[in-house]
Motif scaffolding. Sequence first.
Motif, PDB file in Angstrom:
ATOM      1  N   ALA A   1      60.128  -1.541 -76.064  1.00  0.00           N
ATOM      2  CA  ALA A   1      59.923  -2.989 -76.137  1.00  0.00           C
ATOM      3  C   ALA A   1      61.238  -3.702 -76.436  1.00  0.00           C
ATOM      4  CB  ALA A   1      58.878  -3.320 -77.197  1.00  0.00           C
ATOM      5  N   ALA A   2      61.999  -3.179 -77.394  1.00  0.00           N
ATOM      6  CA  ALA A   2      63.282  -3.790 -77.751  1.00  0.00           C
ATOM      7  C   ALA A   2      64.255  -3.753 -76.572  1.00  0.00           C
ATOM      8  CB  ALA A   2      63.884  -3.080 -78.961  1.00  0.00           C
ATOM      9  N   ARG A   3      64.279  -2.642 -75.846  1.00  0.00           N
ATOM     10  CA  ARG A   3      65.169  -2.511 -74.696  1.00  0.00           C
ATOM     11  C   ARG A   3      64.801  -3.524 -73.605  1.00  0.00           C
ATOM     12  NH1 ARG A   3      64.944   2.758 -73.732  1.00  0.00           N
ATOM     13  NH2 ARG A   3      66.843   3.135 -74.887  1.00  0.00           N
ATOM     14  N   MET A   4      63.501  -3.659 -73.337  1.00  0.00           N
ATOM     15  CA  MET A   4      63.057  -4.610 -72.316  1.00  0.00           C
ATOM     16  C   MET A   4      63.438  -6.049 -72.702  1.00  0.00           C
ATOM     17  SD  MET A   4      59.184  -5.359 -71.040  1.00  0.00           S
ATOM     18  CE  MET A   4      58.810  -6.840 -70.119  1.00  0.00           C
ATOM     19  N   ILE A   5      63.228  -6.409 -73.957  1.00  0.00           N
ATOM     20  CA  ILE A   5      63.553  -7.760 -74.429  1.00  0.00           C
ATOM     21  C   ILE A   5      65.049  -8.004 -74.314  1.00  0.00           C
ATOM     22  CG2 ILE A   5      63.570  -9.283 -76.437  1.00  0.00           C
ATOM     23  CD1 ILE A   5      60.984  -7.772 -77.350  1.00  0.00           C
ATOM     24  N   LYS A   6      65.867  -7.057 -74.790  1.00  0.00           N
ATOM     25  CA  LYS A   6      67.317  -7.227 -74.767  1.00  0.00           C
ATOM     26  C   LYS A   6      67.846  -7.369 -73.344  1.00  0.00           C
ATOM     27  CE  LYS A   6      71.724  -4.971 -75.620  1.00  0.00           C
ATOM     28  NZ  LYS A   6      72.410  -6.150 -75.221  1.00  0.00           N
ATOM     29  N   GLU A   7      67.424  -6.493 -72.445  1.00  0.00           N
ATOM     30  CA  GLU A   7      67.928  -6.546 -71.070  1.00  0.00           C
ATOM     31  C   GLU A   7      67.547  -7.855 -70.387  1.00  0.00           C
ATOM     32  OE1 GLU A   7      66.414  -2.954 -69.314  1.00  0.00           O
ATOM     33  OE2 GLU A   7      67.923  -1.706 -70.306  1.00  0.00           O
ATOM     34  N   THR A   8      66.342  -8.322 -70.623  1.00  0.00           N
ATOM     35  CA  THR A   8      65.904  -9.581 -70.017  1.00  0.00           C
ATOM     36  C   THR A   8      66.675 -10.770 -70.583  1.00  0.00           C
ATOM     37  OG1 THR A   8      63.701  -8.631 -69.733  1.00  0.00           O
ATOM     38  CG2 THR A   8      63.905 -11.015 -69.499  1.00  0.00           C
TER      39      THR A   8
ATOM     40  N   GLY B   1      72.754 -14.739 -70.965  1.00  0.00           N
ATOM     41  CA  GLY B   1      74.095 -14.219 -71.211  1.00  0.00           C
ATOM     42  C   GLY B   1      74.076 -13.024 -72.150  1.00  0.00           C
ATOM     43  N   PRO B   2      75.178 -12.265 -72.180  1.00  0.00           N
ATOM     44  CA  PRO B   2      75.220 -11.020 -72.958  1.00  0.00           C
ATOM     45  C   PRO B   2      75.316 -11.249 -74.468  1.00  0.00           C
ATOM     46  CG  PRO B   2      77.326 -11.439 -71.926  1.00  0.00           C
ATOM     47  CD  PRO B   2      76.390 -12.493 -71.419  1.00  0.00           C
ATOM     48  N   ALA B   3      75.276 -10.139 -75.177  1.00  0.00           N
ATOM     49  CA  ALA B   3      75.444 -10.034 -76.636  1.00  0.00           C
ATOM     50  C   ALA B   3      74.174 -10.331 -77.419  1.00  0.00           C
ATOM     51  CB  ALA B   3      76.601 -10.891 -77.134  1.00  0.00           C
ATOM     52  N   TRP B   4      73.004 -10.069 -76.846  1.00  0.00           N
ATOM     53  CA  TRP B   4      71.749 -10.199 -77.582  1.00  0.00           C
ATOM     54  C   TRP B   4      71.449  -8.889 -78.297  1.00  0.00           C
ATOM     55  CZ3 TRP B   4      68.865 -14.429 -78.522  1.00  0.00           C
ATOM     56  CH2 TRP B   4      69.133 -15.567 -77.754  1.00  0.00           C
ATOM     57  N   HIS B   5      70.856  -8.997 -79.464  1.00  0.00           N
ATOM     58  CA  HIS B   5      70.441  -7.842 -80.257  1.00  0.00           C
ATOM     59  C   HIS B   5      68.968  -8.013 -80.586  1.00  0.00           C
ATOM     60  CE1 HIS B   5      74.658  -6.747 -80.838  1.00  0.00           C
ATOM     61  NE2 HIS B   5      74.859  -8.050 -80.942  1.00  0.00           N
ATOM     62  N   VAL B   6      68.210  -6.917 -80.545  1.00  0.00           N
ATOM     63  CA  VAL B   6      66.764  -6.982 -80.754  1.00  0.00           C
ATOM     64  C   VAL B   6      66.333  -5.848 -81.675  1.00  0.00           C
ATOM     65  CG1 VAL B   6      64.505  -6.938 -79.637  1.00  0.00           C
ATOM     66  CG2 VAL B   6      66.446  -7.957 -78.441  1.00  0.00           C
ATOM     67  N   VAL B   7      65.474  -6.176 -82.637  1.00  0.00           N
ATOM     68  CA  VAL B   7      64.860  -5.185 -83.516  1.00  0.00           C
ATOM     69  C   VAL B   7      63.357  -5.396 -83.436  1.00  0.00           C
ATOM     70  CG1 VAL B   7      64.634  -4.329 -85.870  1.00  0.00           C
ATOM     71  CG2 VAL B   7      66.833  -5.200 -85.077  1.00  0.00           C
ATOM     72  N   VAL B   8      62.625  -4.332 -83.142  1.00  0.00           N
ATOM     73  CA  VAL B   8      61.165  -4.375 -83.111  1.00  0.00           C
ATOM     74  C   VAL B   8      60.665  -3.278 -84.040  1.00  0.00           C
ATOM     75  CG1 VAL B   8      59.103  -4.128 -81.682  1.00  0.00           C
ATOM     76  CG2 VAL B   8      61.145  -5.181 -80.718  1.00  0.00           C
TER      77      VAL B   8
ATOM     78  N   LEU C   1      62.757  -9.313 -84.220  1.00  0.00           N
ATOM     79  CA  LEU C   1      63.932 -10.107 -84.561  1.00  0.00           C
ATOM     80  C   LEU C   1      64.891 -10.047 -83.376  1.00  0.00           C
ATOM     81  CD1 LEU C   1      65.830 -11.613 -86.572  1.00  0.00           C
ATOM     82  CD2 LEU C   1      66.589  -9.340 -87.313  1.00  0.00           C
ATOM     83  N   LEU C   2      65.282 -11.215 -82.877  1.00  0.00           N
ATOM     84  CA  LEU C   2      66.290 -11.229 -81.831  1.00  0.00           C
ATOM     85  C   LEU C   2      67.299 -12.316 -82.143  1.00  0.00           C
ATOM     86  CD1 LEU C   2      65.247 -13.618 -79.436  1.00  0.00           C
ATOM     87  CD2 LEU C   2      63.490 -11.891 -79.423  1.00  0.00           C
ATOM     88  N   TRP C   3      68.569 -11.972 -81.908  1.00  0.00           N
ATOM     89  CA  TRP C   3      69.652 -12.893 -82.179  1.00  0.00           C
ATOM     90  C   TRP C   3      70.809 -12.616 -81.246  1.00  0.00           C
ATOM     91  CZ3 TRP C   3      69.033  -8.411 -84.788  1.00  0.00           C
ATOM     92  CH2 TRP C   3      70.149  -7.643 -85.070  1.00  0.00           C
ATOM     93  N   LYS C   4      71.670 -13.603 -81.113  1.00  0.00           N
ATOM     94  CA  LYS C   4      72.844 -13.478 -80.254  1.00  0.00           C
ATOM     95  C   LYS C   4      74.080 -13.665 -81.122  1.00  0.00           C
ATOM     96  CE  LYS C   4      74.857 -15.299 -76.026  1.00  0.00           C
ATOM     97  NZ  LYS C   4      74.713 -16.285 -74.933  1.00  0.00           N
ATOM     98  N   CYS C   5      75.045 -12.802 -80.930  1.00  0.00           N
ATOM     99  CA  CYS C   5      76.326 -12.964 -81.611  1.00  0.00           C
ATOM    100  C   CYS C   5      77.452 -12.696 -80.631  1.00  0.00           C
ATOM    101  CB  CYS C   5      76.426 -12.066 -82.840  1.00  0.00           C
ATOM    102  SG  CYS C   5      76.323 -10.329 -82.510  1.00  0.00           S
ATOM    103  N   ALA C   6      78.591 -13.277 -80.914  1.00  0.00           N
ATOM    104  CA  ALA C   6      79.718 -13.174 -79.989  1.00  0.00           C
ATOM    105  C   ALA C   6      80.485 -11.880 -80.176  1.00  0.00           C
ATOM    106  CB  ALA C   6      80.657 -14.348 -80.180  1.00  0.00           C
TER     107      ALA C   6
END
Length: 106
Positions: A54-61, A67-74, A101-106
């Motif tokens: 689930a986390a992988r699917m959310i992050k890739e989408t 844009g890149p640099a998303w992080h996901v924790v499920v 939890l999903l967030w984007k960081c540079a």
Amino acid sequence: MDQQESESQQKEDTSKRHTYPLIRNSDMHEEMRTEAMELCVTACEKFSSNNEGAARMIKETLDKKFGPAWHVVVGEGFGFEITHEVKNILYMFFGGNQAILLWKCA
């Protein structure tokens, strides 16, 4: 008899309370939050027994769409303290005890 009715009513209320996604914290724009929330629900339903999938699917989408640099924790039972870009965090619950939890960081 009254005690049995109140117990059954309490069980029904508990099951109804967790059938929708519950946003705990978010500073995303409304449109982005709605899309991310729908994506999280879809991923958690598709991979109900596989949090990593689930986390992988959310992050890739999210990487493709925003844009890149998303992080996901499920998962369940985790704490966090993170640094993130402004307007790019979502912390929600789905299905009662599953946190996303999903967030984007540079």
